[in-house]
Design a protein around this motif. Structure first.
Motif, short mmCIF file in Angstrom:
data_model
loop_
_atom_site.label_atom_id
_atom_site.label_comp_id
_atom_site.label_asym_id
_atom_site.label_seq_id
_atom_site.Cartn_x
_atom_site.Cartn_y
_atom_site.Cartn_z
N TYR A 55 2.41 -4.21 3.39
CA TYR A 55 3.70 -3.54 3.21
C TYR A 55 3.42 -2.08 2.91
CZ TYR A 55 8.71 -3.51 2.10
OH TYR A 55 10.06 -3.28 2.12
N VAL A 56 3.87 -1.20 3.80
CA VAL A 56 3.61 0.24 3.69
C VAL A 56 4.82 0.91 3.06
CG1 VAL A 56 3.07 2.35 4.95
CG2 VAL A 56 2.16 0.14 5.75
N LYS A 57 4.60 1.68 2.00
CA LYS A 57 5.72 2.37 1.35
C LYS A 57 5.20 3.53 0.51
CE LYS A 57 10.11 2.83 0.42
NZ LYS A 57 10.03 4.31 0.35
N ASN A 58 5.92 4.63 0.52
CA ASN A 58 5.60 5.75 -0.36
C ASN A 58 6.38 5.64 -1.65
OD1 ASN A 58 6.69 8.70 -1.27
ND2 ASN A 58 4.52 8.74 -0.74
N TRP A 59 5.82 6.17 -2.72
CA TRP A 59 6.56 6.38 -3.97
C TRP A 59 5.89 7.50 -4.74
CZ3 TRP A 59 3.81 1.81 -3.02
CH2 TRP A 59 2.67 1.60 -3.80
N SER A 60 6.67 8.17 -5.56
CA SER A 60 6.15 9.26 -6.38
C SER A 60 5.59 8.70 -7.69
CB SER A 60 7.25 10.29 -6.66
OG SER A 60 8.37 9.67 -7.25
N THR A 106 0.82 -1.21 0.00
CA THR A 106 0.00 0.00 0.00
C THR A 106 0.86 1.26 0.00
OG1 THR A 106 -1.75 1.26 1.13
CG2 THR A 106 -0.26 -0.01 2.53
N TRP A 107 0.50 2.17 -0.89
CA TRP A 107 1.12 3.49 -0.94
C TRP A 107 0.82 4.23 0.36
CZ3 TRP A 107 -0.71 8.52 -0.68
CH2 TRP A 107 0.10 9.54 -1.20
N ALA A 108 1.75 5.10 0.74
CA ALA A 108 1.57 5.92 1.94
C ALA A 108 1.99 7.35 1.64
CB ALA A 108 2.39 5.36 3.09
N PRO A 109 1.49 8.31 2.37
CA PRO A 109 1.87 9.71 2.15
C PRO A 109 3.33 9.97 2.51
CG PRO A 109 -0.14 9.53 3.46
CD PRO A 109 0.47 8.18 3.43
#
Length: 320
Positions: A235-240, A173-176
């Motif tokens: 799985y929590v992770k940000n990406w642009s 999952t995307w995160a801020p």
């Protein structure tokens, strides 16, 4: 294993996971394997877990360890072929690599995405130089598009925590975040999940879809709550943005992972590669809660590195 930059370099993933778990039981079982050999750890970017876990793993195998913080301690490097070096750069990357060839039996390099040129990052403009000019095995400690040692540690962690007889549901999952972050960890985790026996789903807002060369036929959901339903691992992770490269399209929904959202999961275990922006990417209650296996992931970075270094040494010792 001759090099390690992607999951495709692993001959048998399950066997490598098994090897790593055996190493975890007895980390000092191969202290003579690297005797008389040297690994050069080259960091063009910041590091905590990758640096320390790689050093520990190498020492456990009896390797000599040279660590170079190239961005701070070395000459300014030139990467362009045919460059007229009459500016700030002092040493060409191919000269630096040729010297490393003389000093090291293995070269491991960490080189983030520049986040300026999509073409350069997708084509691995820095890692490719090491692959081109190195005469010894090359290991990626994270590159513009992948973080394979992290992903192997993630696979080890999932394997340790899953004892059921059916495949687990794994959600990335995307995160801020407060600034644009590269896609390397998300790309890599996606690539490795394709090789695991899991039900894999990606959740991200509109405008944040990853490179289709990595996602392929992965189910992508733009509603986080829907994606989290019955998840066993999150799985929590940000990406642009990949399409609008390095941009941060506006997201109106709240994508931070909270304890309330975890109620939709199957008592899901929470993962993150670290470092983490607490109460931005995920809440303190999740980070410090009983569902978090984030520090277990971090410890497994040692054993993912040691398993890879060990297999690289097997190849070196065999060819010599």
């Amino acid at each position: 294993m001759k090099n390690f930059t992607a999951v495709s370099d692993i001959e048998n993933l399950q066997e490598t996971i098994k090897k790593a778990l055996n190493i975890k039981e007895n980390p000092l079982s191969e202290t003579e394997k690297g005797k008389g050999k040297t690994i050069g750890l080259v960091f063009l970017n910041s590091s905590l877990r990758t640096r320390l876990s790689s050093q520990i793993a190498a020492q456990n195998l009896g390797l000599n360890v040279l660590t170079l913080n190239a961005a701070q301690e070395a000459w300014n490097l030139e990467f362009a072929d045919g460059a007229v070096m009459n500016g700030d750069t002092v040493e060409h990357i191919k000269d630096a690599i040729e010297v490393l060839n003389q000093y090291c039996d293995i070269i491991a390099v960490r080189c983030f995405a520049g986040m300026k040129s999509k073409e350069d990052d997708v084509n691995e403009s820095i890692l490719s130089q090491f692959q081109k000019h190195a005469k010894v095995p090359v290991i990626s400690l994270e590159s513009a598009t992948r973080h394979p040692l992290q992903s192997l540690a993630d696979c080890i962690t999932i394997t340790e925590n899953w004892k059921e007889d059916h495949k687990p549901k794994v959600v990335l999952t995307w995160a801020p975040h407060i600034k644009p972050i590269a896609q390397a960890v998300a790309n890599s985790f996606t690539e490795w999940m394709h090789e695991m026996d899991v039900d894999f789903v990606i959740a991200n807002p509109e405008g944040y879809d990853l490179d289709k060369n990595f996602t392929k036929d992965t189910k992508i959901i733009h509603n986080q709550e829907e994606a989290l339903k019955d998840a066993d691992f999150i799985y929590v992770k940000n990406w642009s943005s990949f399409d609008d490269y390095a941009a941060m399209p506006e997201v109106k929904e709240n994508w931070m992972l909270t304890g309330e959202k975890l109620k939709e999961t199957n008592n899901g275990k929470v993962m993150h590669c670290l470092p983490v922006r607490r109460n931005v990417e995920l809440s303190d209650e999740v980070m410090d809660g009983e569902n978090s296996i984030i520090y277990q992931q971090a410890k497994n970075r040692i054993f993912s590195a040691q398993a890879v270094f060990s297999e690289i040494l097997d190849e070196i010792n065999f060819t010599k």
